[in-house]
Design an enzyme around this catalytic site. Structure first.
Site, short mmCIF file in Angstrom:
data_model
loop_
_atom_site.label_atom_id
_atom_site.label_comp_id
_atom_site.label_asym_id
_atom_site.label_seq_id
_atom_site.Cartn_x
_atom_site.Cartn_y
_atom_site.Cartn_z
N HIS A 84 29.18 7.62 40.62
CA HIS A 84 28.66 6.30 40.94
C HIS A 84 27.18 6.12 40.60
O HIS A 84 26.76 5.02 40.24
CB HIS A 84 28.84 6.05 42.45
CG HIS A 84 28.37 4.71 42.90
ND1 HIS A 84 29.01 3.54 42.52
CD2 HIS A 84 27.33 4.34 43.69
CE1 HIS A 84 28.37 2.51 43.07
NE2 HIS A 84 27.35 2.97 43.78
N ASP B 175 25.08 -0.94 41.47
CA ASP B 175 25.70 -0.99 42.78
C ASP B 175 25.50 -2.41 43.34
O ASP B 175 25.85 -3.37 42.67
CB ASP B 175 25.10 0.11 43.66
CG ASP B 175 25.72 0.20 45.05
OD1 ASP B 175 26.85 0.69 45.16
OD2 ASP B 175 25.06 -0.23 46.02
#
Length: 328
Positions: free
Chosen positions: A305, A106
């Site tokens: 994610h 991320d």
């Protein structure tokens, strides 16, 4: 008796430009520096630390400045990318090493990429999880985010950039907000394609209004959520959100590197259901130019994610196989 390599992680702090950086360390061998994203902590690497240690590496997961037990400078501009890069260099030096492989997820992926770009002699290889590498440059970030949103809905990055606004939504209900945010981007709990996109905020509403409710994603136990919530209830969210509030500063700071490829050995692992990989598919397509020494690019089917937590065994396998090629 357990060997040193498989013993539980030990935590300690080192001095860095941020002031104090907290580390969780496990194993011995070549240094692997693990950098988390938003809204996480070193704990997001809990599955990788023992796997890397068992494979013969010194795995070190940091709390990025503003998070956990690391220092939280008061100034918003203390969270610009160049400062976070220098924190990483300071960690390597404080651990008595000359170089490291850096792996990020991320925001940590962006931080890892910038670290490798600016200090190629320190960061000899780079692994990027979930967020693809795109060289610095292009239009000013806030202009791009304004166009992504519009009058009918606001992009979440723009929402995060206004000081105090997201804090007012999150901090009264940290645990439930985190649960919803994690669920919104997880493969088994994310909204269906025909449901409102949780990356956007409707006028006069909050980001959480589009989060799924009712159950946690399979990768997140109640105990895991307790760890994350406990940290943010103690620290607040401003340090973490300040990363979003420096994107235009980063754009200016990194201007000398516009269009620059990362020339070290690299690896990318993303989730096929993650908006980061679908929205940035052009960046992945450009890897032959932007990551000329890319070993492999993997998209895990059915994965969202939070890739190293959703699919830890696969990610560990890919990471350790890649790291083994760096030793040959």
């Amino acid at each position: 008796m357990r060997s040193e390599q498989t013993a539980a992680p030990r935590h300690h702090t080192v001095q860095a430009p941020a002031g104090r950086l907290h580390l969780e360390e496990q194993g011995t061998g070549p240094l692997i520096l693990l950098v988390h994203g938003f809204p996480e902590s070193w704990y997001s690497w809990r599955h990788q630390l023992p796997a890397l240690a068992a494979a013969g590496y010194r795995a070190v997961a940091i709390d990025v400045r503003g998070y956990g037990r690391s220092s939280r400078p008061a100034a918003t501009d203390a969270y610009r990318m160049l400062d976070l890069v220098e924190d990483n260099v300071a960690v390597v030096r404080a651990l008595g090493e000359e170089s490291a492989v850096i792996v990020g997820h991320d925001w940590g992926s962006n931080i890892a990429a910038a670290s490798a770009l600016i200090h190629p002699a320190v960061f000899r290889a780079v692994g990027l999880l979930s967020v693809p590498y795109a060289p610095p440059g292009g239009p000013r970030p806030t202009d791009v985010f304004d166009r992504i949103g519009g009058p009918e809905q606001e992009f979440y990055v723009s929402y995060f950039q206004e000081p105090g606004r997201a804090e007012a939504e999150i901090e009264p209900h940290v645990r439930s907000w985190l649960a919803g945010f994690y669920a919104a981007l997880s493969a088994d709990t994310m909204p269906a394609e025909n449901e409102p996109d949780p990356h956007f905020v409707a006028p006069g509403r909050q980001l959480r209004d589009r989060f799924p409710t009712g159950r946690l994603p399979a990768w997140l136990s109640e105990g895991d959520l307790d760890v994350y919530a406990g940290e943010f209830e103690r620290t607040g969210l401003t340090g973490a959100l300040n990363r979003y509030r420096n994107m235009d500063r980063d754009w200016e700071d990194l201007a000398p590197h516009r269009g620059a490829p990362i020339k070290q050995p690299s690896l990318f692992i993303g989730g096929a259901l993650d908006a980061s990989t679908t929205w940035m598919s052009d960046a992945i397509d450009a890897y032959p130019i932007t990551l000329p020494h890319l070993s492999a690019s993997h998209l895990l089917e059915g994965c969202g994610h939070w890739i190293q937590q959703e699919r830890p065994d696969e990610v560990n396998h890919l990471l350790t196989n890649w790291l083994a090629t760096l030793q040959s």
